[in-house]
Design a protein around this motif. Sequence first.
Motif, PDB file in Angstrom:
ATOM      1  N   PRO A 334       4.449  11.440  -8.173  1.00  0.00           N
ATOM      2  CA  PRO A 334       4.880  11.828  -6.830  1.00  0.00           C
ATOM      3  C   PRO A 334       6.400  11.855  -6.712  1.00  0.00           C
ATOM      4  CG  PRO A 334       3.180  10.138  -6.737  1.00  0.00           C
ATOM      5  CD  PRO A 334       3.631  10.206  -8.155  1.00  0.00           C
ATOM      6  N   VAL A 335       6.899  12.853  -6.037  1.00  0.00           N
ATOM      7  CA  VAL A 335       8.318  12.959  -5.703  1.00  0.00           C
ATOM      8  C   VAL A 335       8.387  13.034  -4.174  1.00  0.00           C
ATOM      9  CG1 VAL A 335      10.439  14.266  -5.967  1.00  0.00           C
ATOM     10  CG2 VAL A 335       8.784  14.152  -7.858  1.00  0.00           C
ATOM     11  N   ILE A 336       8.649  11.889  -3.547  1.00  0.00           N
ATOM     12  CA  ILE A 336       8.561  11.801  -2.091  1.00  0.00           C
ATOM     13  C   ILE A 336       9.699  10.954  -1.561  1.00  0.00           C
ATOM     14  CG2 ILE A 336       6.043  12.076  -2.001  1.00  0.00           C
ATOM     15  CD1 ILE A 336       5.838   9.057  -1.767  1.00  0.00           C
ATOM     16  N   LYS A 337       9.867  11.050  -0.233  1.00  0.00           N
ATOM     17  CA  LYS A 337      10.771  10.182   0.518  1.00  0.00           C
ATOM     18  C   LYS A 337       9.934   9.478   1.573  1.00  0.00           C
ATOM     19  CE  LYS A 337      14.479  10.273   3.932  1.00  0.00           C
ATOM     20  NZ  LYS A 337      15.343  11.140   4.771  1.00  0.00           N
ATOM     21  N   ALA A 412       4.882   5.028  -4.490  1.00  0.00           N
ATOM     22  CA  ALA A 412       3.615   5.758  -4.479  1.00  0.00           C
ATOM     23  C   ALA A 412       3.283   6.124  -5.910  1.00  0.00           C
ATOM     24  CB  ALA A 412       3.730   7.018  -3.610  1.00  0.00           C
ATOM     25  N   TYR A 413       2.010   6.089  -6.262  1.00  0.00           N
ATOM     26  CA  TYR A 413       1.627   6.312  -7.652  1.00  0.00           C
ATOM     27  C   TYR A 413       0.391   7.193  -7.744  1.00  0.00           C
ATOM     28  CZ  TYR A 413      -1.960   2.786  -6.704  1.00  0.00           C
ATOM     29  OH  TYR A 413      -3.004   2.081  -6.169  1.00  0.00           O
ATOM     30  N   ASN A 414       0.172   7.777  -8.919  1.00  0.00           N
ATOM     31  CA  ASN A 414      -1.059   8.467  -9.306  1.00  0.00           C
ATOM     32  C   ASN A 414      -1.241   8.279 -10.808  1.00  0.00           C
ATOM     33  OD1 ASN A 414       0.787  10.232 -10.435  1.00  0.00           O
ATOM     34  ND2 ASN A 414       0.452  11.840  -8.902  1.00  0.00           N
ATOM     35  N   THR A 415      -2.137   9.050 -11.419  1.00  0.00           N
ATOM     36  CA  THR A 415      -2.412   8.876 -12.848  1.00  0.00           C
ATOM     37  C   THR A 415      -1.231   9.293 -13.716  1.00  0.00           C
ATOM     38  OG1 THR A 415      -3.444  11.059 -12.877  1.00  0.00           O
ATOM     39  CG2 THR A 415      -4.888   9.175 -12.515  1.00  0.00           C
ATOM     40  N   ALA A 416      -0.320  10.118 -13.170  1.00  0.00           N
ATOM     41  CA  ALA A 416       0.825  10.577 -13.953  1.00  0.00           C
ATOM     42  C   ALA A 416       2.008   9.635 -13.864  1.00  0.00           C
ATOM     43  CB  ALA A 416       1.230  11.976 -13.526  1.00  0.00           C
ATOM     44  N   GLY A 417       2.036   8.703 -12.925  1.00  0.00           N
ATOM     45  CA  GLY A 417       3.162   7.785 -12.822  1.00  0.00           C
ATOM     46  C   GLY A 417       3.423   7.396 -11.391  1.00  0.00           C
TER      47      GLY A 417
END
Length: 840
Positions: A334-337, A412-417
């Motif tokens: 995720p790339v978030i603010k 925040a995370y998911n299976t990719a990082g």
Amino acid sequence: MVGPGTWSLTRAALIIFLLHGSLEQCGHIRLSAPIVRLGDPVTASCIFGQNCSHVGPESQILWKLGAELQLRGRQQHLPDGTLESTITLPHLNHTQAFLFCCLLWNNRLQILDQAELQAGYPPSPPHNLSCLMDLKTNNLTCQWEPGPDTHLPTSFTLKSFKSRGNCQTPEDPIPDCVPKAGQSRCSIPRKHLHLYQNMGIWVQAENALGTSKSLKLCLDPMDVAKLEPPTLWALDPSSEVAPAPPDCLRLCWEPWKGSQFMDQKCELRYQPWLGAASWALAAPLLPNALQHELCGLLPATTYTLQMRCIRERLPGHWSDWSPSLELSTAELAPVIKMDTWWRQRQLDPRTVDVQLFWKPTPLEENRGQIQGYLVSWRPPGQDEAVLPLCNTTELNCTFHLPPEAREVALVAYNTAGTSRPTPVVFLESRGPPLAGLHALGRDPHSLWVGWEPPSTQPRGYVIEWGLGPPSTSSSSKTWRMEHNGTITGTLLQENIGPFQLYEITVMALYQDSVGPSQHIYAYSQEKAPSHAPELHLKHIGKTWAQLEWVPEAPGLGRSPFTHYTIFWTDAQDQSFSTVLNASSHGFVLHGLEPASLYHVHLMATSRIGATNSTSLTLMTLALEESELHILLGLFGLLLLFTCLCGAAWLCCSPRRKNPLWPSVPDPAHSSLGSWMPSIMAEETFQLPSLRDPSMPPIAKITVLEEEEKKPGPWESSDSSGTCGLPTLVQAYVLQGDPRAVSTQPQPRPSSDQVLYGKVLGSPTGSGPGHYFRCDSTQPLLGGLTPSPKSYENLWFQTSPLGAPVAPSPSQEDDCAFGPLLDFPLLQGLQVHGVEELEGF
């Protein structure tokens, strides 16, 4: 299903079968053409043989077309002794009909023969002929469009032949292909085909009115071959090959077995599995390639893929799209603010309970899907140790903060990082507060909240809102962060419902601190009152009723009452109402009828609307017997007093100059004073004009004035009938026209008084005058009966012939009054002057 034509034919056959035996085989119909173009004329003749004994020269032969009776045809006798009747139908507008030849026999139509007529159009040439070579069945299938309906049975035939070159010269014929009924397609089997050799193909349409042909096709069956679609597979990962990028998919396919030795080119299309986007076509694939890598896709998205193929560099048809293949792209970190906010609660001196909230905002479109959030704390001086505080998929979590912790990290995370950590610093509440706060409901689903900025310019604001009391759940709160510190208000549209009370909290954010929170309550939209206060009867009397009610505080989301309206209706459906202010809690109804039924209800009104209370039915008390007697007595006394006052006014009023009926004294025992109305001393007698037409005519008034010497007694003369007066000045006033001659007595109103007599006295004297009766010769009664002896009139004596003797003119000249023409009892008395005796 039996059609109308079949039924008509059956009925006609039944009629012919039931004909008399002598009429069988009597006539025969001949048609110019049984099938014609729709609208063309038709000629028919009915020939009657010599065996028709019932058909003579005078026989009436008629024609029927269906159920319509036609005119008589042209009849003629042929040389062979037969009779012929001919009829021409100028326009046949029926696609199918029966024509009957009938004989009028015994006043009934007998059918001798019938014929069926059909009308339609020649077939149009078939068009849009196309053929397709099915490699799975090795059959050449052609299809076409037949054209408009001809209304006639039309047959289609697919014709073809083998040829070389441009199909100009047929070589070997191919058997015709006849399609099934109702179909516009037909297949030529493989055994009649020569692959890679041209053949001519066309379609022929034929019916009773003509034949037509389609355009001819010249083709090689393999030039119209249609391949079968390939089969798609997902490419298995291999340790020797690097894994596919996160935005790419790898796939492979296998051609149809029957086309393995053909050069093919294929197309690949794809679309998101759950998206509403249309199909997208992939870049051209390499010829004869059996695998492909599709890139530029969204991460963590499932796609649907399909493929079709055609012969490479040769004519042909595209295959159908292959069955769908579903593949998913890999995840991206995720790339978030994230905006964060918190609430703190001190549980004990060493433990703080923190409720943390956050809102993620993607910085890149579809850049990784979030599977969860992690809140962690790193103790000071221990860079390697990370202590997790909570791991959740929600947008908030609650945890116990160690006493030495002033900052936590949120990722925040998911299976990719994981995303970049967002630091959360718990600021102290020591900033300046807001100068003011206000809120307003804009519509049922929004609230406007505004504030006056604090003394120090903040870097932003945090607005939190949720349902107000009685709801106290903090989980239903919604919040938002405004990063612009110069704004003074914002519109809240998230989680706002109509007719609800909301608690709004606003805090100012500074660089290293936060301002104290300020609260305000506001309704998104107000409701009309749900019910009005219940109406009660407190006291009731004979003509009044006292009502009361208990005002209620408005419920949540409801505006207060502005006023009350009381309505009451009596038994005659007469309605009354009154308006009271909102502070009222009771009212007294006055002016009611005793022992009467009334219906009362209360309507409470607010700024939004109004509502009614339940209806109240009441009955006033009845009057007691003693009270009724008192009222009747008072009413009787009032009526008696009114009558007495009216009678006194009628009798004593000086202005009542004319009584209700005329006062008529007895002429035989009266004087002039009793015939004249009394005149009040204060009233002035005004002489009317001699020519005033508005005054009623009155008798002559003669005023006799005495001389200064003492008069002697008067005595009436027995012979002259005159009134002898010593030294007499006579004056009179005559109202009306004295010159008018009355031919008949005129009726007078009962209130008019006729005055006659003599007035003796001095106008200047103070004493009363004397009235004397004049010895007039005027008859007072209409009958012939003489007057009494003491008042005997001279001319009233009967003559020898029994008729009354009229007095001489000289006798009336000496009288103070002329003859009286009428008596008051006989429709009014008219007294005229002496000068009117001739008229009398």
